[in-house]
Write a protein that holds these residues in place. Structure first.
Motif: not given
Length: 232
Positions: A144, A168, A217
């Motif tokens: 992430e 992301c 994202c």
């Protein structure tokens, strides 16, 4: 005798009114989402800037010089994150993250990391330790939030990783001349990342911090896309 308006002036006025109308129509949702006057002013400043072609040409020209400060100034945001949070100190090493509270970890992940206090990997990247090795050993398939500060190792280590794994947000310190910065930014941009923050390093003239987010994202982290600035 009454003055008769110049037809040419009327045409210019009409074009201006149409342009302003189109501008506010296209960006209506972004303008409505601005919560404060400062946010609105920033948004209007960004989306009314020169065209993408002009910005790309300007950045390309700056990359051919040795003026790092001017290069950093010409790197424009390619996406708007209205909630950027600085993680780390105000000096060297800190990075800007977009909406970190939207990155809610799975309860099982939180529990595991609380018990082992994370995982430690030691070695010079990418000579002794590849970033992908960490993923293999940890059993992860995606990231992430990814912070990269590996003292020029980014030029060879990052691109193979983001081609293989889903990431992301990337917070990276790039080292080198303006030409080296542009080369690295282009490598990342080709993998569908957009810049949402530029922060020149106060202690290293040839270093700058860049925060980027993958196009897939942007909805998750409430990011508004803008024109691309990094030239192909």
């Amino acid at each position: 005798m009454r003055n008769i308006p110049n037809p040419f002036s009327l045409i210019i006025l009409l074009v201006l009114l149409i342009t302003l109308s189109n501008f506010f129509t296209v960006h209506r949702s972004e303008i409505k989402s601005a919560k404060t006057q400062s946010e609105l002013n920033k948004l209007l400043e960004v989306i009314s800037r020169p065209s993408a072609t002009e910005n790309q040409k300007s950045l390309l020209e700056a990359s051919k010089t040795s003026d790092s400060k001017e290069f950093y100034r010409r790197v424009k945001e390619e996406a708007i994150c209205k909630n950027k949070v600085r993680i780390g100190g105000a000096g060297d090493g800190g990075k800007y993250v977009c909406n970190p509270q939207n990155n809610e970890q799975h309860p099982n992940t939180k529990e595991k990391y609380a018990k082992i206090n994370g995982q430690l990997f030691s070695g010079r990247i990418p000579d002794q330790l590849k970033i992908s090795d960490m993923m293999v050993k940890s059993g992860k398939k995606s990231v992430e939030l990814m912070k990269i500060d590996i003292e020029e190792g980014e030029h060879t280590a990052l691109e193979p990783f983001i081609k293989e794994y889903s990431v992301c947000q990337i917070f990276i310190e790039i080292h080198g001349t303006p030409a080296k910065h542009l080369e690295m930014l282009q490598k990342i941009a080709k993998n569908n990342y957009r810049i949402f923050n530029v922060d020149p390093n106060p202690t290293c003239p040839l270093c700058s911090e860049y925060s980027m987010i993958h196009e897939n994202c942007m909805e998750q982290f409430e990011v508004i896309p803008l024109d691309l600035v990094v030239p192909n």
